[in-house]
Design a protein around this motif. Structure first.
Motif, short mmCIF file in Angstrom:
data_model
loop_
_atom_site.label_atom_id
_atom_site.label_comp_id
_atom_site.label_asym_id
_atom_site.label_seq_id
_atom_site.Cartn_x
_atom_site.Cartn_y
_atom_site.Cartn_z
N SER A 181 -6.96 6.14 0.51
CA SER A 181 -7.42 5.30 1.20
C SER A 181 -5.65 3.77 1.55
N LEU A 182 -5.10 3.27 1.73
CA LEU A 182 -4.31 2.74 2.27
C LEU A 182 -4.08 1.88 2.62
N ILE A 183 -5.06 1.20 3.56
CA ILE A 183 -5.64 0.54 4.61
C ILE A 183 -7.46 0.68 4.74
N SER A 184 -7.66 -0.41 4.06
CA SER A 184 -9.62 0.18 4.12
C SER A 184 -10.02 -0.21 5.81
N PHE A 185 -9.16 -1.48 6.05
CA PHE A 185 -10.07 -1.64 7.90
C PHE A 185 -8.96 -2.11 8.81
N GLU A 186 -8.93 -2.15 10.11
CA GLU A 186 -8.02 -2.69 10.91
C GLU A 186 -8.76 -2.52 12.33
N THR A 187 -8.76 -3.66 13.04
CA THR A 187 -9.60 -3.54 14.47
C THR A 187 -8.69 -1.89 15.31
N LEU A 188 -6.80 -2.25 14.58
CA LEU A 188 -5.78 -0.70 15.29
C LEU A 188 -5.07 -0.85 14.88
N ILE A 189 -4.32 -0.14 14.17
CA ILE A 189 -3.83 0.92 13.23
C ILE A 189 -2.45 1.97 14.25
N LYS B 39 3.86 3.11 13.18
CA LYS B 39 5.49 3.36 13.35
C LYS B 39 6.13 3.67 12.85
N GLU B 40 6.34 3.73 11.38
CA GLU B 40 7.71 4.38 10.45
C GLU B 40 7.10 4.09 9.03
N VAL B 41 7.69 5.43 8.28
CA VAL B 41 7.63 4.71 7.19
C VAL B 41 9.23 4.39 6.67
N ARG B 42 9.62 3.75 6.00
CA ARG B 42 10.97 3.43 5.58
C ARG B 42 10.53 2.58 4.12
N ASN B 43 12.26 2.37 3.52
CA ASN B 43 11.80 1.82 1.81
C ASN B 43 10.83 1.98 1.28
N GLY B 44 9.73 2.85 0.69
CA GLY B 44 8.70 3.21 0.26
C GLY B 44 7.27 1.86 0.68
N GLN B 45 7.37 2.03 2.33
CA GLN B 45 6.27 0.98 2.98
C GLN B 45 6.17 2.07 4.63
N VAL B 46 4.61 1.61 4.85
CA VAL B 46 4.30 2.42 5.79
C VAL B 46 4.24 0.67 6.87
N LEU C 277 3.24 -6.89 13.48
CA LEU C 277 3.66 -5.77 13.03
C LEU C 277 3.22 -6.27 11.09
N LYS C 278 3.19 -4.60 10.73
CA LYS C 278 2.54 -4.82 9.41
C LYS C 278 2.69 -4.77 8.46
N CYS C 279 2.76 -4.35 7.17
CA CYS C 279 3.74 -2.69 5.92
C CYS C 279 2.75 -2.70 4.75
N ILE C 280 2.82 -1.71 4.74
CA ILE C 280 1.99 -1.41 3.38
C ILE C 280 2.54 -0.64 2.05
N LYS C 281 3.18 -1.39 1.10
CA LYS C 281 3.24 -0.42 0.37
C LYS C 281 3.14 0.78 -0.02
N LEU C 282 3.31 2.44 -0.31
CA LEU C 282 2.48 2.99 -1.10
C LEU C 282 2.25 3.30 -2.50
N PRO C 283 1.47 3.95 -2.71
CA PRO C 283 1.16 4.18 -4.13
C PRO C 283 2.49 5.08 -4.69
N ALA C 284 2.11 4.82 -5.92
CA ALA C 284 3.14 5.73 -7.20
C ALA C 284 3.38 7.32 -6.87
N ASN C 285 1.99 7.57 -6.62
CA ASN C 285 1.76 9.05 -6.10
C ASN C 285 1.60 9.28 -4.80
#
Length: 130
Positions: free
Chosen positions: A91-99, A102-109, A120-128
């Motif tokens: 689980s990368l994001i637990s809750f948003e009204t809408l997701i 757009k893209e994966v770039r520089n280790g972020q979604v 526009l928002k972003c979330i850093k991908l975990p190391a695993n």
């Protein structure tokens, strides 16, 4: 730039030798996002769950918004990372009204939380997952 849409996206993908499909598409409600069960190589991902699109790919992972229905709090989406070989989920994001992915770039979604593609928002991908 092409808008990311909760209605218009592919319902079958090929990635790293895997077939990813959303075969049973329906609207959450009239005018709402299109959702479906999610299959990887004909195996259902997360029993009794439905997912929206579009889906993004990064190495041997896919990212998909999973519909969450909360009693008295309304519906929204959780962002899951799914490892293609094992079907392990993160689980990368637990809750948003809408997701709307757009893209994966520089280790972020990167994703939008509105149909107009303005928030526009972003979330850093975990190391695993990197």
């Amino acid at each position: 730039m092409l808008k990311v849409s909760p209605y218009i996206f592919l319902f079958e993908y090929q990635h790293n030798g895997h077939t990813i499909s959303l075969p049973e598409s329906n609207e959450v409600c009239q005018g709402g996002p299109v959702v479906s069960s999610l299959f990887i190589n004909d195996k259902r991902v997360v029993k009794d769950s439905i997912f929206g699109g579009p889906i993004l790919f990064h190495k041997n992972w896919i990212f998909a918004p999973r519909l969450i229905r909360r009693f008295l709090k309304g519906s929204g989406f959780q962002l899951l990372g799914i490892e293609l070989d094992s079907l392990r989920t993160v689980s990368l994001i637990s809750f948003e009204t809408l997701i709307l992915l757009k893209e994966v770039r520089n280790g972020q979604v990167y994703y939008f939380t509105d149909q107009e593609n303005k928030d526009l928002k972003c979330i850093k991908l975990p190391a695993n997952v990197l």
